[in-house]
Design a protein around this motif. Sequence first.
Motif, PDB file in Angstrom:
ATOM      1  N   ARG A 204       0.827  -1.203   0.000  1.00 21.67           N
ATOM      2  CA  ARG A 204       0.000   0.000   0.000  1.00 21.67           C
ATOM      3  C   ARG A 204       0.867   1.261   0.000  1.00 21.67           C
ATOM      4  N   HIS A 205       1.896   1.262   0.821  1.00 22.80           N
ATOM      5  CA  HIS A 205       2.784   2.426   0.877  1.00 22.80           C
ATOM      6  C   HIS A 205       3.592   2.576  -0.414  1.00 22.80           C
ATOM      7  N   ALA A 206       3.873   1.443  -1.073  1.00 24.15           N
ATOM      8  CA  ALA A 206       4.620   1.490  -2.337  1.00 24.15           C
ATOM      9  C   ALA A 206       3.709   1.782  -3.521  1.00 24.15           C
ATOM     10  N   GLN A 207       2.399   1.908  -3.264  1.00 22.97           N
ATOM     11  CA  GLN A 207       1.395   2.202  -4.297  1.00 22.97           C
ATOM     12  C   GLN A 207       1.446   1.178  -5.435  1.00 22.97           C
ATOM     13  N   ARG A 208       1.574  -0.082  -5.042  1.00 19.05           N
ATOM     14  CA  ARG A 208       1.581  -1.152  -6.041  1.00 19.05           C
ATOM     15  C   ARG A 208       0.153  -1.516  -6.427  1.00 19.05           C
TER      16      ARG A 208
END
Length: 341
Positions: A204-208
């Motif tokens: 989620r933080h890596a916006q995958r």
Amino acid sequence: MKPRSPPLQSTCLLDQVRERIRYMHYSLSTEKTYLYWARFFVRWTGRGGNMRHPRDMGAQEVEAFLSMLATERRVSVSTHNQALSALLFLYREVLGIDLPWLEGINRPTQMKRIPSVLTKDEVAGLLAQMDGLAALIARLLYGTGMRLMEGMRLRIKDVDFDRRVIIVREAKGGKDRVVMLPQSLISALRSQMQVARSQWEIDRHAQRGGVEVPHALEMKYPHVGHTWGWFWRFPSPTLSIDPRSGVQRRHHLYEDRVQRALKKAVQLAGIVKPVSVQTLRHSFATHLLHSGTDIRTVQELLGHSDVSTTMIYTHVLKVEAGQTMSPLDSITGKQGMSALR
């Protein structure tokens, strides 16, 4: 009257097969299988350099191809039926050809075999030789009767700890069902959920790209694949490219990891019976019936549409229980003992 499918947009035959399969919401594994057989059929019939389109061929070519599989390649009955199903799909659903000769092609008869079943002691010995995530999944499959892919595809939302049930989504035949959540696995599954949560947070933080969701749900709810509830309970440690959308995302754990671990455990446990992941499901059903569980309940837990499929496990029980005594065992006294000497 059979409903008509929309006209195909593709011009290439294999692209047309792929388009129709996706329109009918078949699985990716079915797509790969049907494409394989369509390609194999066209290449085999054109092996002399005379490549023809399937619409220009008919019963003679199909029967010759199936005969080659049986006589030259000596494929199994299930593989033979798989090839026939793929060709029937090609002609009926893709080419729109529904001729009488299609109905006249016979399917080879699948032999009814009694499944390999482990005793409870053998299951315990087998599971004792496994560790880590593979051991948890193996225990889950034996404890619920789920198929391997049903267990691998579990989402976070599908396990209800309060009600102690697991909802199996879109199982074989596209049906949902409910199975029990083994009490002994609750702690391990909660711990695994925390591991999955950490992986979800990283993604989620890596916006995958979010995980794959069924059918057109992502079009209706664009961010549903990014939500925690839809995340895999057993996520893969690596990312992969979705073969249908081309999006890089996280898939569930690869099933081969459990299969390899089980194969190794069988050797370590010294079990000589043929054992696969499916054996855990067979053992689950047999052990439930042996403990007195109603066969209809077992049928529902396994997801069988017909109770006759579940009845195969009663044959295993008859042998194990020794309900029919051998005439040799009825020989008593000195005469019987002397005959054995």
